[in-house]
Design a protein around this motif. Structure first.
Motif, PDB file in Angstrom:
ATOM      1  N   PHE A 178      40.189  49.101  36.541  1.00 60.70           N
ATOM      2  CA  PHE A 178      39.079  49.978  36.913  1.00 60.70           C
ATOM      3  C   PHE A 178      37.984  49.202  37.634  1.00 60.70           C
ATOM      4  O   PHE A 178      37.537  49.589  38.716  1.00 60.70           O
ATOM      5  N   TYR A 179      37.544  48.083  37.045  1.00 62.79           N
ATOM      6  CA  TYR A 179      36.452  47.333  37.663  1.00 62.79           C
ATOM      7  C   TYR A 179      36.888  46.668  38.972  1.00 62.79           C
ATOM      8  O   TYR A 179      36.087  46.539  39.901  1.00 62.79           O
ATOM      9  N   SER A 180      38.145  46.282  39.059  1.00 63.70           N
ATOM     10  CA  SER A 180      38.634  45.724  40.325  1.00 63.70           C
ATOM     11  C   SER A 180      38.644  46.787  41.413  1.00 63.70           C
ATOM     12  O   SER A 180      38.362  46.498  42.581  1.00 63.70           O
ATOM     13  N   SER A 181      38.962  48.038  41.022  1.00 65.01           N
ATOM     14  CA  SER A 181      38.994  49.114  42.016  1.00 65.01           C
ATOM     15  C   SER A 181      37.611  49.352  42.624  1.00 65.01           C
ATOM     16  O   SER A 181      37.500  49.690  43.807  1.00 65.01           O
ATOM     17  N   LEU A 182      36.569  49.165  41.845  1.00 62.87           N
ATOM     18  CA  LEU A 182      35.211  49.363  42.349  1.00 62.87           C
ATOM     19  C   LEU A 182      34.891  48.416  43.509  1.00 62.87           C
ATOM     20  O   LEU A 182      34.103  48.745  44.395  1.00 62.87           O
ATOM     21  N   LEU A 183      35.512  47.241  43.471  1.00 64.53           N
ATOM     22  CA  LEU A 183      35.184  46.195  44.439  1.00 64.53           C
ATOM     23  C   LEU A 183      36.205  46.078  45.561  1.00 64.53           C
ATOM     24  O   LEU A 183      36.061  45.222  46.445  1.00 64.53           O
ATOM     25  N   SER A 184      37.230  46.916  45.522  1.00 66.91           N
ATOM     26  CA  SER A 184      38.363  46.743  46.441  1.00 66.91           C
ATOM     27  C   SER A 184      38.202  47.487  47.758  1.00 66.91           C
ATOM     28  O   SER A 184      39.101  47.458  48.596  1.00 66.91           O
ATOM     29  N   GLY A 185      37.067  48.149  47.952  1.00 61.11           N
ATOM     30  CA  GLY A 185      36.905  48.949  49.155  1.00 61.11           C
ATOM     31  C   GLY A 185      36.439  48.194  50.369  1.00 61.11           C
ATOM     32  O   GLY A 185      36.337  48.754  51.468  1.00 61.11           O
ATOM     33  N   CYS A 186      36.160  46.917  50.212  1.00 59.38           N
ATOM     34  CA  CYS A 186      35.615  46.147  51.339  1.00 59.38           C
ATOM     35  C   CYS A 186      36.712  45.331  52.017  1.00 59.38           C
ATOM     36  O   CYS A 186      37.829  45.208  51.515  1.00 59.38           O
ATOM     37  N   PHE A 187      36.365  44.742  53.163  1.00 57.42           N
ATOM     38  CA  PHE A 187      37.310  43.936  53.916  1.00 57.42           C
ATOM     39  C   PHE A 187      36.898  42.469  53.795  1.00 57.42           C
ATOM     40  O   PHE A 187      36.401  41.867  54.741  1.00 57.42           O
ATOM     41  N   SER A 188      37.109  41.907  52.610  1.00 58.74           N
ATOM     42  CA  SER A 188      36.684  40.529  52.342  1.00 58.74           C
ATOM     43  C   SER A 188      37.739  39.836  51.493  1.00 58.74           C
ATOM     44  O   SER A 188      37.542  39.576  50.308  1.00 58.74           O
ATOM     45  N   LYS A 189      38.907  39.561  52.087  1.00 62.16           N
ATOM     46  CA  LYS A 189      40.025  38.997  51.339  1.00 62.16           C
ATOM     47  C   LYS A 189      39.661  37.696  50.649  1.00 62.16           C
ATOM     48  O   LYS A 189      39.985  37.485  49.477  1.00 62.16           O
ATOM     49  N   ASN A 190      38.990  36.797  51.350  1.00 60.84           N
ATOM     50  CA  ASN A 190      38.665  35.501  50.754  1.00 60.84           C
ATOM     51  C   ASN A 190      37.719  35.654  49.569  1.00 60.84           C
ATOM     52  O   ASN A 190      37.871  34.981  48.540  1.00 60.84           O
ATOM     53  N   MET A 191      36.747  36.544  49.706  1.00 62.42           N
ATOM     54  CA  MET A 191      35.816  36.756  48.613  1.00 62.42           C
ATOM     55  C   MET A 191      36.509  37.429  47.421  1.00 62.42           C
ATOM     56  O   MET A 191      36.224  37.117  46.262  1.00 62.42           O
ATOM     57  N   LEU A 192      37.433  38.344  47.714  1.00 57.89           N
ATOM     58  CA  LEU A 192      38.198  38.988  46.639  1.00 57.89           C
ATOM     59  C   LEU A 192      39.085  37.968  45.918  1.00 57.89           C
ATOM     60  O   LEU A 192      39.235  38.029  44.702  1.00 57.89           O
ATOM     61  N   ASP A 193      39.655  37.029  46.667  1.00 54.78           N
ATOM     62  CA  ASP A 193      40.459  35.972  46.046  1.00 54.78           C
ATOM     63  C   ASP A 193      39.585  35.119  45.138  1.00 54.78           C
ATOM     64  O   ASP A 193      40.009  34.730  44.031  1.00 54.78           O
ATOM     65  N   PHE A 194      38.379  34.814  45.578  1.00 55.48           N
ATOM     66  CA  PHE A 194      37.441  34.041  44.761  1.00 55.48           C
ATOM     67  C   PHE A 194      37.071  34.827  43.505  1.00 55.48           C
ATOM     68  O   PHE A 194      37.031  34.281  42.400  1.00 55.48           O
ATOM     69  N   PHE A 195      36.816  36.121  43.669  1.00 56.13           N
ATOM     70  CA  PHE A 195      36.513  36.986  42.528  1.00 56.13           C
ATOM     71  C   PHE A 195      37.654  36.961  41.515  1.00 56.13           C
ATOM     72  O   PHE A 195      37.428  36.819  40.306  1.00 56.13           O
TER      73      PHE A 195
END
Length: 223
Positions: A135-152
């Protein structure tokens, strides 16, 4: 060289025992003992430990040995500070860039979370954590920031270890994990595109969780 499938299987078993607290922080990991525990050969054990060192669940020292990674309040604070910064940026970018499919994913993951069935003190922690994290990952998955998502995701793996260790010591301390109203509020603020409100709600939630974990970390550091 052992097969990747067997190595991955052994790594997963060791990882689960670290998360459950059966293998404790700073505990030395002896290959001969792990061979007997998991009924496999030395090669998959060694390769699994190397894999787990990459995600910082295990600490390797050449010529000295291998240990379950230690935990500390200093690292806990650093992890949550990093998590608050990167998740706040990802949330804002997702609200700004998120598509209709992203909104649907949030609704879907919240529905799965809300449908979880609690069964006394012996409910399925793993299933709850999977739904909660999704659920919390879905909140943050709408952006286009692969590197930042990998860091997250890297930070989340570390935070998960702290949270699971603390849960194994004091599960009742995590009451906010099960407060569906708080999660629903987070969802509505996000879907309403209330950037300031959503960021504030997320930061407060992370602060509360860190405070719940801190006593266990302090206790382990003292022992």
């Amino acid at each position: 060289m052992s097969s990747p499938t067997l190595t991955d299987k052994v790594a997963k078993m060791i990882c689960q025992d670290i998360l459950s607290g059966e293998l404790k922080p700073n505990q030395k990991l002896v290959v001969a003992e792990l061979k007997e525990k998991y009924n496999v050969g030395a090669s998959p054990i060694r390769e699994a430990l190397i894999q787990l060192s990459w995600i910082k669940y295990v600490k390797l020292e050449p010529q000295k040995g291998c240990w379950v990674a230690p935990i500390s309040k200093l690292e806990l604070y650093d992890l949550y500070e990093s998590l608050k910064v990167v998740s706040s940026v990802l949330l804002e970018k997702s609200i700004q860039q998120g598509s209709e499919s992203w909104e649907l994913e949030i609704l879907t993951e919240f529905h799965k979370l809300s449908r979880f069935k609690f069964q006394g003190d012996n409910f399925n922690w793993q299933e709850w954590e999977d739904r909660h994290e999704a659920f919390y990952s879905s909140l943050l998955s709408g952006c286009f920031s692969k590197n930042m998502l990998d860091f997250f995701n890297d930070i989340i793996r570390q935070v998960k270890r702290y949270r699971r260790i603390s849960l194994s010591h004091s599960p009742k301390a995590f009451s906010e994990l099960f407060n569906l109203e708080e999660h629903e509020k987070m969802m509505k603020l996000t879907l309403d595109k209330d950037i300031d409100g959503a960021r504030q709600q997320l930061t407060q939630y992370l602060n509360d969780m860190m405070k719940d974990i801190e006593p266990t970390v302090s206790e382990i550091e003292m022992n």
